[in-house]
Write an enzyme that holds these catalytic residues in place. Structure first.
Site, PDB file in Angstrom:
ATOM      1  N   THR A   1       8.315  15.881   2.350  1.00  0.00           N
ATOM      2  CA  THR A   1       8.212  15.912   0.877  1.00  0.00           C
ATOM      3  C   THR A   1       6.858  16.545   0.518  1.00  0.00           C
ATOM      4  OG1 THR A   1       7.430  13.624   0.816  1.00  0.00           O
ATOM      5  CG2 THR A   1       9.775  13.977   0.474  1.00  0.00           C
TER       6      THR A   1
ATOM      7  N   LYS B   1       7.320  11.615   8.676  1.00  0.00           N
ATOM      8  CA  LYS B   1       6.892  12.308   7.468  1.00  0.00           C
ATOM      9  C   LYS B   1       6.104  11.318   6.627  1.00  0.00           C
ATOM     10  CE  LYS B   1       8.310  12.080   3.702  1.00  0.00           C
ATOM     11  NZ  LYS B   1       8.033  11.308   2.446  1.00  0.00           N
TER      12      LYS B   1
ATOM     13  N   THR C   1       6.840   5.158   1.774  1.00  0.00           N
ATOM     14  CA  THR C   1       7.727   6.265   2.179  1.00  0.00           C
ATOM     15  C   THR C   1       7.194   6.952   3.403  1.00  0.00           C
ATOM     16  OG1 THR C   1       8.194   6.585   0.027  1.00  0.00           O
ATOM     17  CG2 THR C   1       8.612   8.464   1.454  1.00  0.00           C
TER      18      THR C   1
ATOM     19  N   GLU D   1      -2.493  12.947   1.671  1.00  0.00           N
ATOM     20  CA  GLU D   1      -2.656  13.806   0.497  1.00  0.00           C
ATOM     21  C   GLU D   1      -4.130  14.121   0.254  1.00  0.00           C
ATOM     22  OE1 GLU D   1       1.470  12.561  -1.793  1.00  0.00           O
ATOM     23  OE2 GLU D   1      -0.381  11.553  -2.322  1.00  0.00           O
TER      24      GLU D   1
ATOM     25  N   ASN E   1      -1.815  13.869  -7.124  1.00  0.00           N
ATOM     26  CA  ASN E   1      -1.151  12.718  -7.735  1.00  0.00           C
ATOM     27  C   ASN E   1      -1.373  12.586  -9.228  1.00  0.00           C
ATOM     28  OD1 ASN E   1       0.215  11.333  -5.494  1.00  0.00           O
ATOM     29  ND2 ASN E   1      -1.846  11.425  -4.631  1.00  0.00           N
TER      30      ASN E   1
END
EC number: 2.3.1.35
Lengths: 498, 498
Positions: free
Chosen positions: A207, A233, A251, A351, A486
């Protein structure tokens, strides 16, 4: 069979994240320019490719674009199927978040119904199928059942065995279920065991990831060569806390497939052990997702070492903890080590991450205390921004040690010591002591501190001075790019990624 | 006596934070240009000024530059002294961090020795005197004892009463103690009760704050007019969890001084109640500091309402919870409300903050559960960056609700509802429902969502649908500027701010 050396690889990035990264590159000083369809140069070396012999025997995989991700051709749907003529054991560790996504519920039920066996799994990215009510559950069941019913019959499997399901992506949206079901025949038709198909499957997991996460390794149990491949992931909403299903709660998504033969309950025990010391000890942002799932499949297809490769005539007997404690112990440690490598990839792709930081807490009365202290530091925004700023800020470290939620709190301020360690590969591996028994070192070598802090990898060692237990937690820094990624409304896809 | 309307005020900003803010302004798109010595325009309206009658009777204050902050003339040392001819009760709530700073230990001991009485307090900013070992304790004692011994004798006070101490700033450095002690005679000589001196004292509290935080109010208990003034500071490392001293455990600093007469133990109870519902319910970054301290002083100098102002001949009797439950109840609620106002100022000045967000959790089985859920959301990095991005991301809210550390976890996913509420002052105050009983609303008005999210102030209402208890927590967003402020090595001052 050792993997070939990592080599650059062309990676399809989901269209959905491109605008964000593009913005990051233009608005932050720390951002690096991103070329579409390729990992950023700083992450490229994490993409490994392997020779065909590296992958576990008795599995085929495939993937396709089902239109869940918007970008034409972006892989967003994949399957893995066991073709072994021995049954495939399956275990899972799943999120403890109260809001568990539909695929988490369905996978739990499938494992319960089959007593820990499965045909394989189906995964989609781009939509998490989380907080989607009854229709979400129906959709997850359709994905599973449609795949199961179209797979060719296998002598090794009973009717009870199903196809496990995983989803990742936007929360609160329904799957485009008919597009997904329509693609299942193609997926089944194109199943194979080539290195390209394995890499493609790992792309179908992505993602906000900037690179696909695929690893493979081989090891021996007795004279048998065992192969293990893993995909995972995750980049944000990473602070997993996963337990066995029942009650199902995850996730971060991952799968480890091996051709070892292990009884289902032993596979679950080994996975619990491995996940507690790997995936459950990483954090990017302290946010535990609704979809976190790690699957482990063991299909017993490994041939004897003598056969050396594709031949699988002489089958392994299923390992059990009771009957083969020593061999089982080897498997468990190999699984833990492999899970640690896969888990660390997620932190490396955190991230906006520019640093990979190991927090090692030693000298603790118990493992649980060491782990809680390490997590408190690893999740501190002030610590993580200091790492981004390459600032030797032991005050923030101590502060986070001091507010670890422990009751009663056994930490004695006057026995805590803190050091910075450079990566093992650096030219000067001497640690830098900052604090000894609660008192700051009088003359800290500032030049040495900034040398260590310039490294991409570093380790913070916290000695509580009160016991012999230790724990390691892996985290990344908190950068401008994290906020850019984000803090954008992501209007294209709406809502959120799990 | 109502305060005069807020007016712009000239504010001295500590030199130490100027380079950081200047950098923020130049490197982030969200940054606003900052003029030295003035709060940024967006924060200016939070600086209130008051008429002389607004401040509590029987207190004098002063402040100076002792060279702890580097910028010439920056206020970094201040004192407050009770001049009432009735004893001054004192209470404190202090950090539960294991690493408590020297001033926290000393203030706890002073309160224990005096059974909850004090002459006043001394505060410095620029250096936290935390993790400074034995010398740190000696320094904190010197600050207190030197002030106490130089103050003119007071008939209302016994020898046991001391001067409480607070410090804030860099961790791990020693105070320039002789410069501080040298300034005490000047501080005592310049004590007065003017509005300017009160505002200056609030400037002496500041570290990374962008504006001084001073509030005053008056209320009546029976026919008596009670006055209350409050000062606090804090912008980062804000996630207080403070309890009464003993054991002493707090870099939020604050003081509330009132001319009400309250017995010490009742003052402590009232402060515990107020702090648990105000300062302990704010978060900027989830980092609980080593120095957090809220002091409350009550010197009984309030005259009767008839006297209306400075006359104090007719003294109040000390209020006690037992003897005057109703009057005590009024005081306690007034204190809570005032503490809430002061606490909210810290969130408004949160490092890099552009939003002020109230998380209200209702329909909970207990206050503790409501509070834990609200804090879980308020501390989520993904939620906070979504607020910065003005993104109606209820998925991240639900996710944080779902991982609230509760054991056992009583939250039923199918009974949770979520709404966004605009500020009470906006032209359209209709809430926007996003989720009802665990199912997303089918047609969310996106335009309305972005209208609400554009507001500086907004409220997230989470209804657990399982009881009648509720809690409120206040938080801010997570911006690029937060990373800029905390991701800089701050070489000028080294180390960290508590």
């Amino acid at each position: 069979m050792p993997p070939s050396l990592p080599s650059p690889s062309s990676v399809t990035r989901a269209a959905i994240t491109l605008p964000i990264l593009a913005r990051a590159a233009s608005t932050t000083s720390a951002g690096t320019a991103v070329t579409p369809n390729k990992p950023p140069p700083s992450k490229d070396h994490h993409v490994h490719t392997y020779s065909p012999e590296a992958f576990p025997l008795g599995y085929t995989v495939s993937s396709t674009h089902a239109g869940i991700k918007k970008k034409a051709g972006a892989l967003d749907l994949g399957i893995l199927v066991s073709t072994s003529d021995t049954p495939c054991s399956a275990a899972a560790c799943m999120t403890r978040n109260v809001f568990k996504a539909a695929p988490v519920t369905v996978t739990s039920e499938l494992l319960r119904n089959s007593n820990g066996r499965a045909k394989g799994f189906i995964i989609n990215s781009g939509c998490a199928n989380a907080v989607t009510g009854k229709k979400g559950l129906e959709d997850a069941w359709s994905m599973s059942n449609t795949t199961t019913s179209q797979l060719p019959p296998s002598g090794a499997q009973s009717d009870k065995e199903g196809t496990l399901v995983m989803s990742t992506g936007v929360i609160g949206q329904h799957l485009p279920i008919s597009s997904i079901l329509d693609k299942i025949p193609e997926l089944i038709r194109t199943l194979d065991d080539s290195p390209k198909s394995w890499l493609d499957l790992s792309k179908a997991f992505m993602t906000t990831d900037t690179f696909p996460k695929l690893r493979a390794k081989t090891f021996k149990i007795g004279d048998r060569l065992i192969r293990m491949a893993g995909i995972d992931k995750g980049a944000g909403m990473i602070a997993p806390n996963m337990g066995p299903p029942q009650p199902p709660h995850a996730t971060l998504l991952g799968v480890i497939a091996t051709d070892a033969a292990i009884k289902p309950e032993d596979l679950q025990n080994a996975l619990n052990y491995a996940v507690d010391r790997s995936f459950n000890n990483i954090t990017v942002d302290g946010d535990m997702s609704t979809n976190d799932t790690i699957l482990c499949l063991a299909n017993g297809a490994a041939g004897s070492a003598e056969h050396g490769g594709r031949e699988t005539e002489e089958k392994m007997k299923e390992l059990t903890e009771k009957a083969n404690p020593e061999e089982f112990g080897i498997f468990k440690e190999q699984l833990r080590e492999f899970a640690e490598e896969l888990a660390q990839l997620v932190v490396r792709d955190g991230e906006g991450a520019t640093k990979f930081v190991t927090i090692r807490v030693k000298g603790a009365p118990t493992y649980e205390i060491a782990n809680a202290v390490a997590k408190s530091v690893a999740n501190s925004s002030l610590f993580k921004t200091a790492m981004y700023g390459e600032d030797a800020n032991w005050g923030r470290i101590l502060c986070a040690v001091g507010y670890t939620p422990l009751s009663p709190n056994p930490i004695s301020p006057t026995s805590v010591s803190v050091s910075f360690l450079p990566p093992a590969a650096s030219s000067n591996t001497t640690p830098l002591r900052l604090l000894t028994n609660g008192e700051p070192e009088p003359n800290i070598d500032e030049a040495r501190a900034s040398e260590i802090l310039k490294e991409e990898d570093l380790e913070i060692e916290i000695d509580l001075g009160d016991g012999n237990e230790e724990a390691k937690v892996w985290t990344c820094d908190f950068s401008h790019e994290y906020v850019t990624i984000n803090g954008s409304a992501e209007e294209e896809e709406g809502w959120m990624y799990d």
